[in-house]
Design a protein around this motif. Structure first.
Motif, PDB file in Angstrom:
ATOM      1  N   TYR A 130       0.847  -1.197   0.000  1.00 12.79           N
ATOM      2  CA  TYR A 130       0.000   0.000   0.000  1.00 12.79           C
ATOM      3  C   TYR A 130       0.875   1.237   0.000  1.00 12.79           C
ATOM      4  N   THR A 131       0.269   2.370  -0.359  1.00 15.24           N
ATOM      5  CA  THR A 131       0.843   3.655  -0.009  1.00 15.24           C
ATOM      6  C   THR A 131      -0.235   4.369   0.791  1.00 15.24           C
ATOM      7  N   ALA A 132       0.209   5.215   1.726  1.00 17.58           N
ATOM      8  CA  ALA A 132      -0.756   5.906   2.581  1.00 17.58           C
ATOM      9  C   ALA A 132      -0.238   7.288   2.918  1.00 17.58           C
ATOM     10  N   ASP A 133      -1.170   8.252   2.970  1.00 12.89           N
ATOM     11  CA  ASP A 133      -0.781   9.606   3.390  1.00 12.89           C
ATOM     12  C   ASP A 133      -0.408   9.600   4.869  1.00 12.89           C
ATOM     13  N   VAL A 134      -1.172   8.866   5.635  1.00 20.58           N
ATOM     14  CA  VAL A 134      -0.975   8.848   7.093  1.00 20.58           C
ATOM     15  C   VAL A 134      -0.993   7.396   7.565  1.00 20.58           C
ATOM     16  N   VAL A 135      -0.081   7.083   8.500  1.00 19.62           N
ATOM     17  CA  VAL A 135      -0.081   5.750   9.102  1.00 19.62           C
ATOM     18  C   VAL A 135      -0.390   5.885  10.590  1.00 19.62           C
ATOM     19  N   VAL A 136      -1.334   5.071  11.056  1.00 18.83           N
ATOM     20  CA  VAL A 136      -1.640   5.007  12.487  1.00 18.83           C
ATOM     21  C   VAL A 136      -1.188   3.635  12.961  1.00 18.83           C
ATOM     22  N   SER A 137      -0.134   3.623  13.750  1.00 12.65           N
ATOM     23  CA  SER A 137       0.444   2.355  14.185  1.00 12.65           C
ATOM     24  C   SER A 137      -0.140   1.971  15.541  1.00 12.65           C
ATOM     25  N   ALA A 138      -0.958   0.918  15.540  1.00 13.50           N
ATOM     26  CA  ALA A 138      -1.586   0.453  16.788  1.00 13.50           C
ATOM     27  C   ALA A 138      -1.200  -1.011  16.974  1.00 13.50           C
ATOM     28  N   THR A 139       0.124  -1.246  17.001  1.00  8.04           N
ATOM     29  CA  THR A 139       0.608  -2.631  17.054  1.00  8.04           C
ATOM     30  C   THR A 139       0.701  -3.179  18.469  1.00  8.04           C
ATOM     31  N   GLY A 140       0.366  -2.339  19.464  1.00 11.94           N
ATOM     32  CA  GLY A 140       0.281  -2.851  20.833  1.00 11.94           C
ATOM     33  C   GLY A 140       1.613  -2.881  21.551  1.00 11.94           C
ATOM     34  N   GLY A 368      16.540   5.240  23.934  1.00 15.36           N
ATOM     35  CA  GLY A 368      15.308   5.309  24.715  1.00 15.36           C
ATOM     36  C   GLY A 368      14.162   5.804  23.857  1.00 15.36           C
ATOM     37  N   VAL A 369      12.990   5.189  24.052  1.00 13.99           N
ATOM     38  CA  VAL A 369      11.846   5.591  23.244  1.00 13.99           C
ATOM     39  C   VAL A 369      11.259   6.891  23.778  1.00 13.99           C
ATOM     40  N   ALA A 370      10.779   7.722  22.865  1.00 10.99           N
ATOM     41  CA  ALA A 370      10.138   8.986  23.245  1.00 10.99           C
ATOM     42  C   ALA A 370       9.261   9.423  22.089  1.00 10.99           C
ATOM     43  N   ALA A 371       8.128  10.031  22.402  1.00  6.16           N
ATOM     44  CA  ALA A 371       7.246  10.539  21.347  1.00  6.16           C
ATOM     45  C   ALA A 371       6.451  11.713  21.887  1.00  6.16           C
ATOM     46  N   LEU A 372       6.282  12.718  21.054  1.00  4.66           N
ATOM     47  CA  LEU A 372       5.503  13.896  21.427  1.00  4.66           C
ATOM     48  C   LEU A 372       4.069  13.481  21.755  1.00  4.66           C
ATOM     49  N   ARG A 373       3.649  13.789  22.964  1.00  5.20           N
ATOM     50  CA  ARG A 373       2.310  13.435  23.459  1.00  5.20           C
ATOM     51  C   ARG A 373       2.034  11.933  23.267  1.00  5.20           C
ATOM     52  N   GLY A 374       3.130  11.164  23.382  1.00  6.88           N
ATOM     53  CA  GLY A 374       3.016   9.704  23.273  1.00  6.88           C
ATOM     54  C   GLY A 374       2.719   9.229  21.873  1.00  6.88           C
ATOM     55  N   GLY A 379      11.033  13.197  12.458  1.00  6.56           N
ATOM     56  CA  GLY A 379      11.646  12.451  11.357  1.00  6.56           C
ATOM     57  C   GLY A 379      10.734  11.355  10.814  1.00  6.56           C
ATOM     58  N   PHE A 380       9.558  11.222  11.411  1.00 10.65           N
ATOM     59  CA  PHE A 380       8.594  10.206  10.967  1.00 10.65           C
ATOM     60  C   PHE A 380       7.240  10.916  10.743  1.00 10.65           C
ATOM     61  N   PRO A 381       7.162  11.680   9.638  1.00  9.32           N
ATOM     62  CA  PRO A 381       5.977  12.520   9.415  1.00  9.32           C
ATOM     63  C   PRO A 381       4.720  11.676   9.190  1.00  9.32           C
ATOM     64  N   ASN A 382       3.608  12.261   9.552  1.00 13.56           N
ATOM     65  CA  ASN A 382       2.310  11.607   9.314  1.00 13.56           C
ATOM     66  C   ASN A 382       2.289  10.168   9.833  1.00 13.56           C
ATOM     67  N   PHE A 383       2.976   9.957  10.929  1.00 14.29           N
ATOM     68  CA  PHE A 383       3.036   8.620  11.541  1.00 14.29           C
ATOM     69  C   PHE A 383       2.630   8.778  13.008  1.00 14.29           C
ATOM     70  N   LEU A 384       1.534   8.153  13.373  1.00 11.12           N
ATOM     71  CA  LEU A 384       1.013   8.308  14.734  1.00 11.12           C
ATOM     72  C   LEU A 384       1.031   6.960  15.443  1.00 11.12           C
ATOM     73  N   THR A 385       1.580   6.952  16.636  1.00  5.56           N
ATOM     74  CA  THR A 385       1.651   5.706  17.401  1.00  5.56           C
ATOM     75  C   THR A 385       0.600   5.709  18.493  1.00  5.56           C
ATOM     76  N   ILE A 386      -0.279   4.739  18.451  1.00 10.67           N
ATOM     77  CA  ILE A 386      -1.277   4.588  19.516  1.00 10.67           C
ATOM     78  C   ILE A 386      -0.658   3.675  20.584  1.00 10.67           C
ATOM     79  N   VAL A 387      -0.844   4.037  21.856  1.00 10.64           N
ATOM     80  CA  VAL A 387      -0.155   3.372  22.976  1.00 10.64           C
ATOM     81  C   VAL A 387       1.362   3.458  22.736  1.00 10.64           C
ATOM     82  N   GLY A 388       1.806   4.663  22.478  1.00 13.75           N
ATOM     83  CA  GLY A 388       3.228   4.898  22.280  1.00 13.75           C
ATOM     84  C   GLY A 388       3.954   5.100  23.605  1.00 13.75           C
TER      85      GLY A 388
END
Ligand SMILES: Cc1cc2nc3c(=O)[nH]c(=O)nc-3n(C[C@H](O)[C@H](O)[C@H](O)COP(=O)(O)OP(=O)(O)OC[C@H]3O[C@@H](n4cnc5c(N)ncnc54)[C@H](O)[C@@H]3O)c2cc1C
Length: 506
Positions: A130-140, A368-374, A379-388
């Motif tokens: 696939y190609t996607a404008d936005v990825v929502v990563s909810a891999t747990g 160490g892992v870190a993410a803005l507002r979790g 460097g990872f545009p349009n990529f959102l991590t759920i339960v980050g």
């Protein structure tokens, strides 16, 4: 893979647990229908599909451990079991008509940011791509089982499996079973299998604090009332939530006051365990709450049964069918069950995501892992991590956190849409650092930093797993996307594809 073979979608969601399914519902509610949910397994459900071990139950009351937008008046118990939660997620999938969007047996193998096109390229195990404008990563965060490297394990002649990959074809009756670990899963497994196995040896590196579980069936009258008067279910949910919010300060600001709970836990143990030597082995030497507090009424009684032995030491080596603990204790086993948790601070998906400058998320997170507002990583545009990173909870329902992140996702998409043309939002490194500094400063005062070793901490001892505040605070922090925290990326005019150029002129 040739580009024309890939299907393009506005949003690709990875995973179909509470996070992925919640994202799918929210996308539809936001009017986004051009999305797919990519799931590596053959069914939806995430945690509650994979963890089918005997006794698997939620540690948060069901009326709070469910989506706010889909209350379930039919929960059978205050703390419902795995099969009911799994059925709830299947029900969500049907009720919100998500199935057409879901691609099962579709593991995401690689994600690459394409700066030229401002979109993600996604390789999937089914070869579709696939190609996607936005990825929502909810891999747990608790999705990939972790089995420690134990010398000699390969030569063990019996059965070996992890609690999250239970082999139901293997009959435990009459077998000598070793359970490794005393975390949340093991504490549920031990009393569930103890009556049927010949011998059960529990390898305990560190004893957990265990509190009573106030579990009971929800009566038919209560269920009727919740169905007829939904406000009563909402009140029930609100009460459970409020009590847990009030407890947060004990974990995050006043860990000394947690001592009161220690006496409750000690008396809970004393009631079931009369042998002082066994009690000594079971009594933790760290502040309650530092590691996850476990809830069980049948764990301690099970440990007093004649077919159960407690080895107060971790598994160090396997010699044939003999299991050897670090303190030299030996036990014979026909089967080994690892209740040893998950890859939490080293999530496998991170090695598969390649960002703007060719760096993988795992490399970005090597210190160490870190993410803005979790949620967002520079460097990872349009990529959102759920339960980050730093979104986990010590005492409440993860569904509250997930729904907060979905608010953030919705605002992200809304603001991205208002930029016009093809654009991307990349978290500013300064914003990620400022957020992380704030989170880590608050972490210093918490009970989780009082000296125990837990899965909340990464290899360097930093707590990158938990949110050091109330769920209401997290909700506030994720209500809106602050555009100042992001750099806006736009497709250079000269490089616009015909489709993107058309989009830009709309
Ligand atoms: C035994 C157990 C008990 C728990 N009890 C509680 C509790 O009492 N209270 C609480 O708040 N939380 C609890 N949790 C935490 C629980 O994981 C969360 O509450 C919540 O279910 C997480 O949902 P998720 O969607 O983020 O992740 P998951 O439910 O783990 O879903 C992730 C999904 O992503 C899929 N996936 C992963 N990698 C890929 C890939 N590369 N490609 C495609 N798909 C992929 C997985 O197959 C999975 O379906 C528990 C966890 C476990 C394991």
């Amino acid at each position: 893979m040739a580009e024309h073979e890939r299907q393009h979608v506005r949003v690709a969601v990875i995973g179909s647990g509470f996070g992925g399914l919640g994202a799918a519902v929210r996308l539809r509610r936001e009017g986004v229908t051009d999305f797919v949910v990519l799931e590596r397994a053959g069914a939806v459900g995430g945690t509650w599909r994979d963890n089918t071990y005997p006794g698997c139950t939620c540690d948060v009351p069901s009326h709070l451990y469910s989506f706010s937008f889909a209350p379930n008046p039919e929960w059978p118990r205050t703390f419902s079991g795995q099969s009911y939660i799994r059925a709830y997620l299947e029900h969500i999938t049907d009720t919100f008509r998500l199935r057409p969007h879901i691609r099962l047996d579709c593991e995401v193998r690689a994600l690459r940011w394409d700066t030229g096109e401002l979109r993600w390229e996604i390789d999937t195990a089914d070869g579709a791509g696939y190609t996607a404008d936005v990825v929502v990563s909810a891999t747990g965060a608790l999705s990939d089982p972790s089995i420690p490297e134990v010398p000699g394990l390969d030569g063990f002649p019996g059965k070996v499996f992890h609690s999250a990959r239970w082999d139901h074809d293997y009959d435990l009756r009459g077998k000598r079973v070793a359970v490794i670990g005393t975390g949340a899963s093991a504490v549920q497994i031990v009393p569930a299998i103890q009556p049927e196995v010949r011998a059960l040896t529990l390898f305990q590196r560190t004893p957990p604090w265990v509190l009573p579980r106030s579990d009971r069936p929800i009566t038919a009258a209560e269920r009727w009332l919740h169905a007829k008067v939904p406000a009563t279910a909402a009140l029930r949910r609100g009460t459970v939530w409020g009590i847990r919010e009030l407890q947060v300060g004990l974990f995050t600001k006043w860990p000394d006051r947690m001592r009161l709970l220690e006496s409750t836990a000690r008396s809970h143990m004393r009631k079931a365990v009369k042998d002082p030597a066994l009690r000594a082995k079971l009594t933790p030497d760290y502040r309650i709450g530092c590691k996850r507090i476990l809830l069980s009424n049948d764990y301690y009684p099970a440990l007093t049964r004649p077919n159960v032995g407690l080895v107060a030491s971790g598994l160090a080596e396997v010699r044939g069918s003999t299991l050897v603990a670090a303190d030299g204790t030996e036990a014979e086993a026909d089967a080994i069950v690892f209740g040893t948790g998950f890859h939490v601070t080293d999530m496998p998906i991170a090695a598969r995501v390649t960002g703007v400058d060719g760096t993988t998320l795992a490399e970005e997170w090597k210190d160490g892992v870190a993410a803005l507002r979790g949620t967002s990583v520079a460097g990872f545009p349009n990529f959102l991590t759920i339960v980050g990173p730093n979104t986990g909870l010590g005492n409440s329902s993860m569904i509250l956190v997930i729904e907060s992140q979905l608010n953030y996702m919705a605002d992200f998409l809304r603001q991205l849409g208002t930029l016009g043309g093809r654009a991307a939002l990349d978290a500013r490194p300064s914003a990620v650092h400022a957020w992380n500094r704030r989170v880590q400063q608050r972490m210093g005062r918490t009970v989780w930093n009082t000296g125990c070793r837990s899965w909340y901490l990464d290899a360097s001892g930093r707590n990158t797993t938990l949110w050091p505040g109330t769920t209401a605070e997290f909700r506030k922090e994720t209500r809106r996307l602050d555009l100042a925290e992001y750099q806006i990326m736009r497709l250079p005019r000269a490089r616009r594809t015909p489709a993107a150029a058309k989009e830009a002129t709309r």
